[in-house]
Design a protein around this motif. Structure first.
Motif, PDB file in Angstrom:
ATOM      1  N   LYS A 108       0.837  -1.202   0.000  1.00  0.00           N
ATOM      2  CA  LYS A 108       0.000   0.000   0.000  1.00  0.00           C
ATOM      3  C   LYS A 108       0.872   1.252   0.000  1.00  0.00           C
ATOM      4  O   LYS A 108       0.590   2.239  -0.668  1.00  0.00           O
ATOM      5  CB  LYS A 108      -0.891   0.033   1.239  1.00  0.00           C
ATOM      6  CG  LYS A 108      -1.877  -1.099   1.313  1.00  0.00           C
ATOM      7  CD  LYS A 108      -3.060  -0.857   0.386  1.00  0.00           C
ATOM      8  CE  LYS A 108      -4.164  -1.851   0.623  1.00  0.00           C
ATOM      9  NZ  LYS A 108      -4.339  -2.780  -0.493  1.00  0.00           N
ATOM     10  N   GLU A 135      -8.507   4.742  -2.544  1.00  0.00           N
ATOM     11  CA  GLU A 135      -9.709   4.162  -1.952  1.00  0.00           C
ATOM     12  C   GLU A 135     -10.599   3.496  -2.987  1.00  0.00           C
ATOM     13  O   GLU A 135     -11.198   2.462  -2.741  1.00  0.00           O
ATOM     14  CB  GLU A 135     -10.476   5.226  -1.158  1.00  0.00           C
ATOM     15  CG  GLU A 135     -10.030   5.232   0.287  1.00  0.00           C
ATOM     16  CD  GLU A 135     -10.229   6.573   0.964  1.00  0.00           C
ATOM     17  OE1 GLU A 135     -11.064   7.372   0.471  1.00  0.00           O
ATOM     18  OE2 GLU A 135      -9.546   6.829   1.975  1.00  0.00           O
ATOM     19  N   ALA A 137      -9.491   1.931  -5.455  1.00  0.00           N
ATOM     20  CA  ALA A 137      -8.860   0.633  -5.641  1.00  0.00           C
ATOM     21  C   ALA A 137      -9.259  -0.316  -4.530  1.00  0.00           C
ATOM     22  O   ALA A 137      -9.549  -1.484  -4.770  1.00  0.00           O
ATOM     23  CB  ALA A 137      -7.336   0.800  -5.674  1.00  0.00           C
ATOM     24  N   ASP A 138      -9.288   0.213  -3.310  1.00  0.00           N
ATOM     25  CA  ASP A 138      -9.659  -0.649  -2.197  1.00  0.00           C
ATOM     26  C   ASP A 138     -11.084  -1.158  -2.328  1.00  0.00           C
ATOM     27  O   ASP A 138     -11.380  -2.298  -1.995  1.00  0.00           O
ATOM     28  CB  ASP A 138      -9.503   0.107  -0.867  1.00  0.00           C
ATOM     29  CG  ASP A 138      -8.067   0.093  -0.402  1.00  0.00           C
ATOM     30  OD1 ASP A 138      -7.323  -0.820  -0.843  1.00  0.00           O
ATOM     31  OD2 ASP A 138      -7.682   0.970   0.382  1.00  0.00           O
ATOM     32  N   LEU A 140     -12.667  -1.694  -5.122  1.00  0.00           N
ATOM     33  CA  LEU A 140     -12.605  -2.744  -6.134  1.00  0.00           C
ATOM     34  C   LEU A 140     -12.090  -4.029  -5.511  1.00  0.00           C
ATOM     35  O   LEU A 140     -12.594  -5.107  -5.757  1.00  0.00           O
ATOM     36  CB  LEU A 140     -11.660  -2.331  -7.261  1.00  0.00           C
ATOM     37  CG  LEU A 140     -12.219  -1.385  -8.313  1.00  0.00           C
ATOM     38  CD1 LEU A 140     -11.093  -0.879  -9.186  1.00  0.00           C
ATOM     39  CD2 LEU A 140     -13.263  -2.126  -9.143  1.00  0.00           C
ATOM     40  N   GLN A 141     -11.068  -3.860  -4.690  1.00  0.00           N
ATOM     41  CA  GLN A 141     -10.453  -5.016  -4.060  1.00  0.00           C
ATOM     42  C   GLN A 141     -11.462  -5.750  -3.206  1.00  0.00           C
ATOM     43  O   GLN A 141     -11.596  -6.960  -3.269  1.00  0.00           O
ATOM     44  CB  GLN A 141      -9.292  -4.530  -3.193  1.00  0.00           C
ATOM     45  CG  GLN A 141      -8.608  -5.635  -2.417  1.00  0.00           C
ATOM     46  CD  GLN A 141      -7.199  -5.197  -2.035  1.00  0.00           C
ATOM     47  OE1 GLN A 141      -6.711  -4.193  -2.507  1.00  0.00           O
ATOM     48  NE2 GLN A 141      -6.554  -5.965  -1.206  1.00  0.00           N
ATOM     49  N   GLU A 142     -12.211  -4.954  -2.439  1.00  0.00           N
ATOM     50  CA  GLU A 142     -13.149  -5.576  -1.525  1.00  0.00           C
ATOM     51  C   GLU A 142     -14.167  -6.416  -2.289  1.00  0.00           C
ATOM     52  O   GLU A 142     -14.443  -7.548  -1.952  1.00  0.00           O
ATOM     53  CB  GLU A 142     -13.852  -4.486  -0.728  1.00  0.00           C
ATOM     54  CG  GLU A 142     -14.573  -5.016   0.476  1.00  0.00           C
ATOM     55  CD  GLU A 142     -15.046  -3.876   1.360  1.00  0.00           C
ATOM     56  OE1 GLU A 142     -15.247  -4.111   2.548  1.00  0.00           O
ATOM     57  OE2 GLU A 142     -15.191  -2.761   0.830  1.00  0.00           O
ATOM     58  N   THR A 144     -13.970  -7.843  -5.195  1.00  0.00           N
ATOM     59  CA  THR A 144     -13.465  -9.067  -5.789  1.00  0.00           C
ATOM     60  C   THR A 144     -12.976 -10.025  -4.721  1.00  0.00           C
ATOM     61  O   THR A 144     -12.987 -11.231  -4.909  1.00  0.00           O
ATOM     62  CB  THR A 144     -12.326  -8.769  -6.766  1.00  0.00           C
ATOM     63  OG1 THR A 144     -11.396  -7.941  -6.092  1.00  0.00           O
ATOM     64  CG2 THR A 144     -12.841  -8.090  -8.000  1.00  0.00           C
ATOM     65  N   GLU A 145     -12.547  -9.468  -3.603  1.00  0.00           N
ATOM     66  CA  GLU A 145     -11.902 -10.308  -2.613  1.00  0.00           C
ATOM     67  C   GLU A 145     -12.907 -11.129  -1.815  1.00  0.00           C
ATOM     68  O   GLU A 145     -12.624 -12.230  -1.397  1.00  0.00           O
ATOM     69  CB  GLU A 145     -11.092  -9.458  -1.655  1.00  0.00           C
ATOM     70  CG  GLU A 145      -9.895 -10.199  -1.148  1.00  0.00           C
ATOM     71  CD  GLU A 145      -8.638  -9.607  -1.722  1.00  0.00           C
ATOM     72  OE1 GLU A 145      -8.028  -8.839  -0.990  1.00  0.00           O
ATOM     73  OE2 GLU A 145      -8.303  -9.886  -2.877  1.00  0.00           O
ATOM     74  N   MET A 147     -15.279 -12.939  -2.295  1.00  0.00           N
ATOM     75  CA  MET A 147     -15.596 -14.329  -2.607  1.00  0.00           C
ATOM     76  C   MET A 147     -14.421 -15.251  -2.309  1.00  0.00           C
ATOM     77  O   MET A 147     -14.588 -16.455  -2.234  1.00  0.00           O
ATOM     78  CB  MET A 147     -16.040 -14.448  -4.053  1.00  0.00           C
ATOM     79  CG  MET A 147     -15.164 -13.753  -5.040  1.00  0.00           C
ATOM     80  SD  MET A 147     -16.030 -13.793  -6.624  1.00  0.00           S
ATOM     81  CE  MET A 147     -14.861 -13.167  -7.716  1.00  0.00           C
ATOM     82  N   TYR A 148     -13.255 -14.688  -2.144  1.00  0.00           N
ATOM     83  CA  TYR A 148     -12.116 -15.545  -1.857  1.00  0.00           C
ATOM     84  C   TYR A 148     -11.923 -15.761  -0.370  1.00  0.00           C
ATOM     85  O   TYR A 148     -11.314 -16.709   0.053  1.00  0.00           O
ATOM     86  CB  TYR A 148     -10.822 -14.926  -2.398  1.00  0.00           C
ATOM     87  CG  TYR A 148     -10.731 -15.024  -3.900  1.00  0.00           C
ATOM     88  CD1 TYR A 148     -10.621 -16.275  -4.515  1.00  0.00           C
ATOM     89  CD2 TYR A 148     -10.726 -13.882  -4.679  1.00  0.00           C
ATOM     90  CE1 TYR A 148     -10.527 -16.347  -5.886  1.00  0.00           C
ATOM     91  CE2 TYR A 148     -10.630 -13.954  -6.043  1.00  0.00           C
ATOM     92  CZ  TYR A 148     -10.530 -15.189  -6.655  1.00  0.00           C
ATOM     93  OH  TYR A 148     -10.424 -15.279  -7.988  1.00  0.00           O
ATOM     94  N   HIS A 149     -12.410 -14.796   0.388  1.00  0.00           N
ATOM     95  CA  HIS A 149     -11.978 -14.717   1.763  1.00  0.00           C
ATOM     96  C   HIS A 149     -12.009 -16.012   2.530  1.00  0.00           C
ATOM     97  O   HIS A 149     -10.993 -16.469   3.011  1.00  0.00           O
ATOM     98  CB  HIS A 149     -12.787 -13.646   2.495  1.00  0.00           C
ATOM     99  CG  HIS A 149     -11.956 -12.448   2.784  1.00  0.00           C
ATOM    100  ND1 HIS A 149     -12.166 -11.624   3.826  1.00  0.00           N
ATOM    101  CD2 HIS A 149     -10.890 -11.965   2.139  1.00  0.00           C
ATOM    102  CE1 HIS A 149     -11.263 -10.672   3.822  1.00  0.00           C
ATOM    103  NE2 HIS A 149     -10.493 -10.860   2.778  1.00  0.00           N
ATOM    104  N   LYS A 151     -12.181 -19.069   1.703  1.00  0.00           N
ATOM    105  CA  LYS A 151     -11.297 -20.087   1.185  1.00  0.00           C
ATOM    106  C   LYS A 151      -9.853 -19.797   1.593  1.00  0.00           C
ATOM    107  O   LYS A 151      -9.117 -20.678   2.025  1.00  0.00           O
ATOM    108  CB  LYS A 151     -11.399 -20.110  -0.342  1.00  0.00           C
ATOM    109  CG  LYS A 151     -10.959 -21.418  -0.951  1.00  0.00           C
ATOM    110  CD  LYS A 151     -11.503 -21.564  -2.360  1.00  0.00           C
ATOM    111  CE  LYS A 151     -10.615 -20.877  -3.354  1.00  0.00           C
ATOM    112  NZ  LYS A 151     -11.205 -20.801  -4.689  1.00  0.00           N
ATOM    113  N   SER A 152      -9.494 -18.521   1.472  1.00  0.00           N
ATOM    114  CA  SER A 152      -8.087 -18.193   1.668  1.00  0.00           C
ATOM    115  C   SER A 152      -7.647 -18.451   3.106  1.00  0.00           C
ATOM    116  O   SER A 152      -6.521 -18.849   3.350  1.00  0.00           O
ATOM    117  CB  SER A 152      -7.836 -16.739   1.301  1.00  0.00           C
ATOM    118  OG  SER A 152      -8.480 -15.936   2.249  1.00  0.00           O
ATOM    119  N   GLY A 155      -6.740 -21.946   3.418  1.00  0.00           N
ATOM    120  CA  GLY A 155      -5.475 -22.200   2.703  1.00  0.00           C
ATOM    121  C   GLY A 155      -4.291 -21.737   3.530  1.00  0.00           C
ATOM    122  O   GLY A 155      -3.291 -22.436   3.638  1.00  0.00           O
TER     123      GLY A 155
END
Lengths: 160, 981
Positions: A108, A135, A137-138, A140-142, A144-145, A147-149, A151-152, A155
């Motif tokens: 960041k 912000e 960008a953040d 956007l990140q949120e 897309t992120e 749905m991964y959370h 799972k990650s 992992g």
């Protein structure tokens, strides 16, 4: 500006940004030399020094030193305020920034710097505009992120 | 960390960073990192395709490991995959990785460029900005080749978003700095200038930087920017502190933009248009006025931003150097800062005043601050501030205050930081010389320098005092008396002994009348220091002694006794031994007349640029001496220190060609032959074998002088031609010479000066001069581009003779600056000594980085055996006698060849003279033919050479015959010369 370095009082490099092409070896050498030189200076000394054929402008914020190398005709005082504006940007983004924020969120710190300075020149001085870009960008990140959370986390735990 | 948590999903990364931070030792850290690297490698190699998130996380970890200082050699592929992702966060990390860890793998670059191209074309401003940031961060030539043509289009496109324009402008700037040739100028340039009018302050801020850089190369194309910049500046300066909203910084409107605009204006002379100029002067005055207003905030940010603009304004005023009123106001303002409580401001004021001091309008105003500056030199606690004060004193010095300034600087020297002593010494030496009204003051000052800081008085400084004393007879007696007194001190610096030895050897007679400094007293005083001195100084003292024998015959017996002592005659050092032997013999064999001739007083030194000034310039970079060596400020000052008589002016032309051999060129060359003794000499010389005749070595005159020549440059660059062990940059490190090398070399066989090599980037010029077996060559490396060359390193090696491992040439070079700015030229001096005959020239290898790409180039250095030719005149009869003596078949080399150039007798003559031999008229019965003779001088032996060139105009052919006492030399000379016609 030729480069900017952030390092701790213990001499640990926290961020480096190079605006001139140099080999990794040269970068390491410069860093070592400069960190030593700057750390050796006493608190009341002036913020500028001549170093090789460059001018060094540095300032300490709590445990972190911000150090910029500028060319002969560049303006020292405005560089000092470049440093300060960057600190303000970090502070605003992280909320009362400390060294740890920069360690754990180094990416960041780089993104913010890229919005503020590009190619060694000031790109955007408005705090609002820089932070707006980050912000966005953040956000956007949120999106897309999310749905991964879940799972990650699994992992990660597995990995350690 | 509220703001962060929302975006932060990479828990694995945070865990890893904590782990690293918890490592108790370096070893533990490395172990942890290696474990992680192995893990990441296996993930990347694993069968299971990684999802974007994991890829991002691992790439981030790699980045973190790299930033800790470890090498990373994988992960680039994964980063490129991330680049191509549609997800912003993945793309962003991909770009970050590529920006930080650029890799020149061309396959990879192609893939990266592809991804960037897509993003640039995406019309998604966020993606476009990321792509532009990446190009700007990498900034390589490859990037330039791929994108330099597209970016101007994006920059001026009507539909580009502001943020995209900002990034595009600075991205283009970075590419232009790296490879200016790749950025095409065109109609877009006019539209860029108009960005100065853009409504968005951020766009203007970015665009000004680009324009400032572009207009330096093409000032005319961008001239319209002047009026635009002035009106923009004027609007900012006159705006109220809140008008510009977020672009106001601590009550200062748009400080960054103001500074940039003022910088841009410094690329041009004052505006021609009166209205524009008036408006600008108004702006500058407003800034100066505001400096007097009470601050709107107590915060240091407020005063810094305000003063940043003020200092930039003063820079512009100094740049224009045409408004006396503004210059004086600027000076007064800086004067206030000299006593400010902020160290930063004091530092900058001292620095800025240095440039003001060189303007005729403000020089006097600067001088009024002398006491404050002297006080700063004494009391500032920060060495960098003291350094500035010393610089300023140097800059403000003139005839009126020289004595005060020099004495203050001398006093400062006693306690000065070691790091800056040498520079202070140089400055004092220069000021003392430049502003000396009477030279006794100058001599006193230099001797004081040696007393106070002897270790920091470089050769240049004490050579210079000797030159000046030698050239000015009004000071010689005083100098002799003063050094004599200085040498009385129980402990005096070795440099004092050197200066004393030299001066007494030359002018000791001027004080010999006083019984307190009678010749024996002078001698025993000097000799009492002898045993404590280094070899070089002792060698100099031996020369002083032989000069004493000439000056004061009454000291002869004593001195001969000293020379005869075993400690001299059998000294382990060959130089001392040789001097002792030669001087002893000279003093016993030569008649008084001969002795008086040989040991005559040194002739005046030729005028040349002060070597100390040159040294200061080298130390400080160009422009350092400018305050002083302009001569413009104080033209009348030249009357004593500049014009009229044979003078030690500091302001002569810096052209090295004026006096290539420098000091060595001054005395009548100890030229052998030509006259009376020539016959005998030639017999020796022309006889077979290495007739090493030490008697032909340097005469005492020369030996004395060679003391003055810097004998060993501070950093001999390992050029020695070591073939086998190849310690440093041995021949195998050096690429083969370029194909044209032989052709280029041939051009220099008959001449010494010219352009040795030229391509699009670099020009190498040569100037050289040879005397006997010594040569000095100046190489001029010119950077033809506008980009700085980096790691610039020229090296000389001599492949040598592989069979014998004997080095035929000793070449000493001085290191040159590792950076060569665009358009700049650097000079390198080579000192060459020919030890024995040789066939292959040394190689010159030049390496540097241009725009990040390594360049290397190997040439043949134009040093061929014929450079050490000493022309020899002789009569026809002698010539034929020698010719017959050299009748063995292997002593002759002959070539018959076709003329490659028109057969012009005058041109041929010039070439033969350039080749180095004497041309002998009336020797050959056929007047069309050319006959020449000369001796090749090497340290080990001398080779007599005779040559004959027979042109045949009808057949357009030549026959060239060479006879020398050494077979390979005959052949080699024949080959060299045959290529010239």
């Amino acid at each position: 500006m030729q480069f900017m370095l952030l390092f701790s009082r213990q001499g640990k490099l926290r961020l480096q940004k190079w605006y001139v092409p140099l080999s990794d070896k040269e970068k390491k050498k410069i860093t070592r030399e400069l960190v030593q030189t700057v750390l050796a200076r006493k608190p009341k000394m002036c913020s500028f020094l001549e170093w090789r054929d460059l001018k060094i402008v540095y300032k300490r914020y709590a445990s972190l030193y911000f150090c910029c190398a500028i060319e002969d005709q560049d303006n020292e005082l405005i560089t000092l305020e470049i440093i300060h504006r960057y600190v303000e940007l970090l502070d605003k983004y992280f909320g009362s920034v400390c060294e740890l924020d920069i360690i754990f969120n180094f990416e960041k710190a780089y993104f913010i710097l890229d919005e503020f300075l590009l190619g060694g020149e000031v790109q955007e001085t408005s705090k609002k505009n820089v932070l707006k870009a980050i912000e966005q960008a953040d956000l956007l990140q949120e999106k897309t992120e999310n749905m991964y959370h879940s799972k990650s986390f699994i992992g990660c735990k597995k990995a350690y | 960390m509220p703001a962060v948590s929302k975006g932060d999903g990479m828990r694995g990364l945070a865990v890893f960073i904590s782990d690293i931070r918890n490592c108790k030792s370096k070893e533990a850290e490395i172990k942890r990192i290696n474990k992680e690297l192995a893990n990441i490698r296996s993930k990347f190699k694993g069968d299971k395709a990684l999802d974007g998130y994991s890829k991002k996380k691992y790439v981030c970890k790699l980045l973190f490991i790299f930033l800790l200082g470890h090498d990373i050699d994988f992960g680039h592929m994964e980063a490129v995959n991330l680049l191509s992702s549609n997800k912003y966060t993945e793309k962003q990390i991909g770009y970050l990785f590529i920006s930080v860890l650029v890799n020149s793998n061309s396959e990879l670059i192609r893939l990266i460029n592809n991804a960037i191209k897509n993003d640039l074309a995406s019309r998604n401003p966020t993606f476009m900005c990321l792509a532009l940031h990446c190009i700007a961060n990498v900034g390589s030539r490859e990037m330039g080749e791929a994108f330099a043509a597209d970016i101007p289009r994006i920059l001026v496109a009507g539909d580009s978003m502001d943020s995209v324009k900002q990034s595009a402008a600075l991205c283009l700037l970075r590419l232009y700095k790296a490879s200016p040739d790749l950025v095409p100028m065109g109609e877009w340039t006019a539209r860029v200038v108009h960005l100065l009018n853009d409504q968005h302050m951020g766009v203007v801020t970015a665009a000004v930087s680009l324009i400032t850089c572009l207009c330096k190369k093409n000032p005319d194309d961008f001239k319209t920017c002047i009026s635009l910049a002035v009106s923009r500046l004027s609007r900012i300066v006159s705006s109220a502190s809140t008008d510009l909203q977020d672009y106001t910084y601590y009550f200062v409107p748009a400080p960054w933009l103001s500074v940039k605009l003022l910088r841009l204006l410094q690329c041009y002379p004052p505006p021609e248009d009166a209205a524009v100029k008036g408006r600008l002067v108004e702006c500058l005055e407003t800034v100066l006025n505001k400096a007097q207003e009470p601050p709107k905030s107590k915060k240091v940010q407020h005063s810094n931003a305000k003063n940043a603009i003020l200092f930039e304004t003063i820079s512009l005023i100094i740049h224009y150097d045409s408004e006396p009123n503004l210059l004086v106001r600027a000076c007064n303002q800086l004067g206030q800062f000299l006593q400010h409580r902020e160290t930063n401001l004091r530092y900058l004021a001292l620095e800025s005043m240095c440039t003001l001091a060189s303007s005729e309008f403000s020089h006097e105003a600067v001088k009024t601050h002398i006491d404050t500056v002297i006080n700063a030199l004494k009391t500032e606690r920060d060495v960098s501030v003291r350094q500035r004060a010393a610089d300023l004193l140097y800059a403000m010095c003139d005839r009126s205050n020289a004595k005060q300034i020099v004495s203050e600087m001398l006093r400062y020297l006693e306690t000065a930081d070691y790091a800056i002593r040498e520079e202070i010494v140089l400055k004092v030496a220069i000021l003392a010389e430049k502003y000396a009204v009477d030279y006794s003051w100058y001599v006193d000052t230099i001797l004081n320098l040696i007393r106070i800081a002897g270790d920091y008085v470089s050769e240049e400084v004490w050579y210079r005092v000797l030159q000046i004393v030698t050239n000015r007879d009004d000071v010689q007696g005083y100098a002799a008396k003063t050094v004599f007194e200085a040498l009385q001190a129980p402990a005096c610096h070795e440099n004092m002994v050197k200066v004393g030895g030299y001066i007494l050897g030359e002018f000791g007679n001027l004080i010999a009348g006083d019984p307190r400094s009678s010749p024996p007293v002078q001698f025993s005083l000097l000799h009492s220091k002898f045993h404590l001195c280094s070899v070089a100084t002792r060698a100099l003292l031996l020369s002083t002694y032989i000069k004493f024998i000439n000056l004061f015959p009454e000291t002869k017996a004593t001195i001969q006794g000293v020379l005869r002592a075993g400690s001299q005659l059998r000294n382990a050092d060959v130089e001392l031994q040789q001097r002792a032997v030669e001087y002893l013999t000279l003093s016993s064999v030569a008649s008084t007349d001969v002795l008086a001739t040989v040991l005559e007083e040194m002739p005046p030194f030729p005028e040349r640029e002060s070597s100390i000034l040159a040294k200061l310039k080298r130390k400080k970079g160009p422009g350092a001496g400018s305050a002083l060596d302009d001569g413009r400020r104080d033209p009348s000052s030249n009357d004593i220190n500049g014009g009229v008589e044979p003078t030690p002016s500091t302001v002569s032309t810096p052209s090295p060609s004026a006096d290539l051999l420098g000091l060595r060129a001054a005395p009548p060359p100890a030229a052998p032959p030509a006259t009376s003794g020539a016959g005998n000499l030639l017999v020796d010389v022309f006889s077979d074998g290495p007739a090493a005749q030490p008697s032909l070595g340097p005469t005492p005159e020369e030996a004395f002088l060679s003391e003055l020549e810097p004998p060993a440059p501070e950093s001999p660059m390992a050029l020695l031609a070591d073939p086998a062990p190849a310690a440093d940059p041995g021949p195998e490190d050096i690429g083969p010479p370029i194909p044209e090398a032989d052709e280029l070399l041939n051009k220099f066989v008959c001449k010494n000066n010219g352009v040795l090599f030229e391509n699009q980037l670099l020009q190498i010029g040569v100037k050289s001069e040879f005397r006997q077996n010594l040569g000095r060559m100046y190489l001029f490396y010119g950077n033809k581009t506008s980009v700085q060359f980096q790691n610039f390193s020229p090296t000389v090696v001599h492949p040598g003779d592989l069979q014998t491992h004997i080095l035929p040439l000793a070449v000493q070079t001085k290191r040159v600056a590792a950076q060569v700015d665009g358009g700049a030229q650097v000079q390198q001096v080579l000192n060459i000594e020919c030890l024995r005959d040789f066939l292959t020239p040394p190689l010159l290898s030049v390496r540097f980085r241009y725009g990040g790409a390594p360049q290397s180039l190997t040439l043949k250095l134009p040093v061929t055996i014929n450079k050490f030719f000493q022309p020899t005149e002789m009569a026809a009869q002698d010539f034929f006698q020698r010719w017959k003596q050299l009748s063995l078949p292997q002593q002759e080399a002959q070539k018959i060849f076709k003329a490659n150039h028109p057969m012009d007798a005058e041109v041929t003559k010039a070439k033969l003279l350039g080749f180095g031999s004497a041309l002998l008229d009336n020797v050959d019965p056929n007047p069309e033919n050319f006959v020449g003779a000369g001796i090749i001088q090497t340290k080990a032996l001398q080779v007599g050479c005779l040559l004959r060139l027979e042109p045949n105009a009808q057949a357009q052919m030549y026959r060239l015959t060479l006879r020398t006492s050494k077979e390979p030399v005959s052949r080699h000379l024949c080959e060299l010369l045959a290529q010239q016609f």
